[in-house]
Design an enzyme around this catalytic site. Sequence first.
Site, PDB file in Angstrom:
ATOM      1  N   SER A  96       0.880  -1.186   0.000  1.00 18.88           N
ATOM      2  CA  SER A  96       0.000   0.000   0.000  1.00 18.88           C
ATOM      3  C   SER A  96       0.905   1.219   0.000  1.00 18.88           C
ATOM      4  O   SER A  96       1.498   1.553   1.030  1.00 18.88           O
ATOM      5  CB  SER A  96      -0.855   0.043   1.269  1.00 18.88           C
ATOM      6  OG  SER A  96      -1.596  -1.127   1.397  1.00 18.88           O
ATOM      7  N   LYS A 171      -7.144   1.892  -2.724  1.00 14.12           N
ATOM      8  CA  LYS A 171      -6.732   1.485  -1.371  1.00 14.12           C
ATOM      9  C   LYS A 171      -6.780   2.689  -0.418  1.00 14.12           C
ATOM     10  O   LYS A 171      -7.198   2.564   0.735  1.00 14.12           O
ATOM     11  CB  LYS A 171      -5.321   0.887  -1.416  1.00 14.12           C
ATOM     12  CG  LYS A 171      -4.714   0.557  -0.065  1.00 14.12           C
ATOM     13  CD  LYS A 171      -5.395  -0.595   0.645  1.00 14.12           C
ATOM     14  CE  LYS A 171      -4.772  -0.848   2.013  1.00 14.12           C
ATOM     15  NZ  LYS A 171      -5.381  -1.951   2.741  1.00 14.12           N
ATOM     16  N   LYS A 239       0.683   5.953   8.114  1.00  9.76           N
ATOM     17  CA  LYS A 239       1.384   5.933   6.815  1.00  9.76           C
ATOM     18  C   LYS A 239       0.375   6.081   5.678  1.00  9.76           C
ATOM     19  O   LYS A 239       0.558   6.888   4.762  1.00  9.76           O
ATOM     20  CB  LYS A 239       2.170   4.618   6.714  1.00  9.76           C
ATOM     21  CG  LYS A 239       2.924   4.381   5.438  1.00  9.76           C
ATOM     22  CD  LYS A 239       2.208   3.517   4.428  1.00  9.76           C
ATOM     23  CE  LYS A 239       1.910   2.115   4.875  1.00  9.76           C
ATOM     24  NZ  LYS A 239       1.277   1.276   3.838  1.00  9.76           N
TER      25      LYS A 239
HETATM   26  P1  NAD Z   1       5.742  -5.963   7.530  1.00  8.95           P
HETATM   27  O1  NAD Z   1       6.494  -4.832   8.113  1.00  8.95           O
HETATM   28  O2  NAD Z   1       5.290  -7.080   8.399  1.00  8.95           O
HETATM   29  O3  NAD Z   1       6.603  -6.635   6.333  1.00  8.95           O
HETATM   30  C1  NAD Z   1       7.421  -5.933   5.456  1.00  8.95           C
HETATM   31  C2  NAD Z   1       8.611  -6.821   5.094  1.00  8.95           C
HETATM   32  O4  NAD Z   1       9.382  -6.174   4.083  1.00  8.95           O
HETATM   33  C3  NAD Z   1       9.556  -7.071   6.260  1.00  8.95           C
HETATM   34  O5  NAD Z   1       9.786  -8.457   6.345  1.00  8.95           O
HETATM   35  C4  NAD Z   1      10.852  -6.321   5.860  1.00  8.95           C
HETATM   36  O6  NAD Z   1      12.010  -6.982   6.315  1.00  8.95           O
HETATM   37  C5  NAD Z   1      10.766  -6.397   4.352  1.00  8.95           C
HETATM   38  N1  NAD Z   1      11.547  -5.343   3.649  1.00  8.95           N
HETATM   39  C6  NAD Z   1      11.518  -4.001   3.872  1.00  8.95           C
HETATM   40  N2  NAD Z   1      12.335  -3.368   2.990  1.00  8.95           N
HETATM   41  C7  NAD Z   1      12.895  -4.335   2.197  1.00  8.95           C
HETATM   42  C8  NAD Z   1      13.842  -4.345   1.102  1.00  8.95           C
HETATM   43  N3  NAD Z   1      14.390  -3.196   0.648  1.00  8.95           N
HETATM   44  N4  NAD Z   1      14.194  -5.541   0.546  1.00  8.95           N
HETATM   45  C9  NAD Z   1      13.657  -6.685   0.990  1.00  8.95           C
HETATM   46  N5  NAD Z   1      12.757  -6.754   2.010  1.00  8.95           N
HETATM   47  C10 NAD Z   1      12.396  -5.606   2.613  1.00  8.95           C
HETATM   48  O7  NAD Z   1       4.499  -5.311   6.764  1.00  8.95           O
HETATM   49  P2  NAD Z   1       3.071  -5.987   6.398  1.00  8.95           P
HETATM   50  O8  NAD Z   1       2.125  -5.850   7.536  1.00  8.95           O
HETATM   51  O9  NAD Z   1       3.311  -7.322   5.784  1.00  8.95           O
HETATM   52  O10 NAD Z   1       2.546  -4.934   5.294  1.00  8.95           O
HETATM   53  C11 NAD Z   1       3.072  -4.899   3.982  1.00  8.95           C
HETATM   54  C12 NAD Z   1       2.192  -3.942   3.177  1.00  8.95           C
HETATM   55  O11 NAD Z   1       0.836  -4.431   3.159  1.00  8.95           O
HETATM   56  C13 NAD Z   1       2.120  -2.506   3.751  1.00  8.95           C
HETATM   57  O12 NAD Z   1       2.102  -1.593   2.704  1.00  8.95           O
HETATM   58  C14 NAD Z   1       0.797  -2.508   4.515  1.00  8.95           C
HETATM   59  O13 NAD Z   1       0.225  -1.205   4.624  1.00  8.95           O
HETATM   60  C15 NAD Z   1      -0.055  -3.423   3.632  1.00  8.95           C
HETATM   61  N6  NAD Z   1      -1.169  -4.082   4.321  1.00  8.95           N
HETATM   62  C16 NAD Z   1      -1.003  -4.611   5.552  1.00  8.95           C
HETATM   63  C17 NAD Z   1      -2.079  -5.224   6.194  1.00  8.95           C
HETATM   64  C18 NAD Z   1      -1.940  -5.811   7.586  1.00  8.95           C
HETATM   65  O14 NAD Z   1      -2.963  -6.113   8.206  1.00  8.95           O
HETATM   66  N7  NAD Z   1      -0.737  -5.991   8.088  1.00  8.95           N
HETATM   67  C19 NAD Z   1      -3.324  -5.290   5.553  1.00  8.95           C
HETATM   68  C20 NAD Z   1      -3.465  -4.772   4.267  1.00  8.95           C
HETATM   69  C21 NAD Z   1      -2.360  -4.162   3.648  1.00  8.95           C
END
Ligand code: NAD
Length: 295
Positions: A96, A171, A239
């Site tokens: 997102s 979104k 965010k």
């Molecule tokens: P998270 O922080 O759990 O996971 C992100 C992952 O990306 C981490 O494992 C981190 O190590 C990795 N990462 C970051 N930078 C990197 C890079 N340069 N190279 C490789 N890996 C890298 O986040 P999440 O909760 O999984 O959310 C991911 C996305 O999905 C976000 O944009 C969030 O807004 C969206 N989202 C989350 C939810 C939720 O309920 N958690 C629901 C809908 C959408």
Amino acid sequence: MKIGFIGLGIMGKPMAKNLLRAGYEVIVPDRRAKKNVAEVVACGAQAVESNMAVGRQADVLITMLPNSPDVKEALFGEDGAAKTLRAGAVVLDCSSINPIASREIAAALEKQGVDMLDCPVSGGEPKAVDGTLAFMVGGKQEVFDRCRPILEKMGSSVVLCGDVGAGNVTKLCNQTIVAVNIAALAEALQMGQMCGVEPEKIFEAIRGGLAGSTVMNAKAPMMMDQNFKPGFRIDLHIKDLGNVVDAAKTVDAPIPLTQTVLEMMKVLHHDGDGSCDHSALLKYYQKLTGETLHR
Ligand code: NAD
């Protein structure tokens, strides 16, 4: 078909597992989230040493990262996967992020013959695990048609909303509606209790009417139980609403409700509640009134 997957966090790990379950070859970088990498490797994924090594093999590259700078870094940074992607590959960015950034990223990829869809999701971790996420997609119809079967292995709803960026615009609309809804719910339950009516009775009486919503059904019980375990963290919602503000500014769209809820969330962040579920917007009212919502 080989699918590269970068971003094995809360959402990415179960999404990658669903692709493996569906029979796709999945390649992941092993530099971050090592515990999650080990879990997907145990399910059949191939771990390689870098994002660039992922890009080298991927026909389709999926990114599931926190925000725009993370996606840009993972694709175009020092160890950027886009540097090694071949012409004809497709990037599916499920993060997102700001729709303006989506368009910039797609334009940069297009120069090397790589198509992109922005395809953020709603549904959270449980639906990522079940493979029932809702995908909001932006990009070319032809690329969408080709990639739809992949998205359908991770989600139960896949809707093309328009050109690149339209997925993230949609979104952002989702995130505004959810945030304002949660704030309205917290405000109303707190006011109702202060006026002498049990919150549980308010919930029971109005949930079937026009005020009822998925937000109400999910968040009212959490508020009455003071259960703010995430779910979706306040900090991630800050965010997203920050991205709403940025996107709205470019077209001069009025967003007074989003601005207000964003300020409320920032207060909670500064009070140390950023890791709470977004239902903790209730705490904003509890702090002002000194009264705790109960069942
Ligand atoms: P998270 O922080 O759990 O996971 C992100 C992952 O990306 C981490 O494992 C981190 O190590 C990795 N990462 C970051 N930078 C990197 C890079 N340069 N190279 C490789 N890996 C890298 O986040 P999440 O909760 O999984 O959310 C991911 C996305 O999905 C976000 O944009 C969030 O807004 C969206 N989202 C989350 C939810 C939720 O309920 N958690 C629901 C809908 C959408």
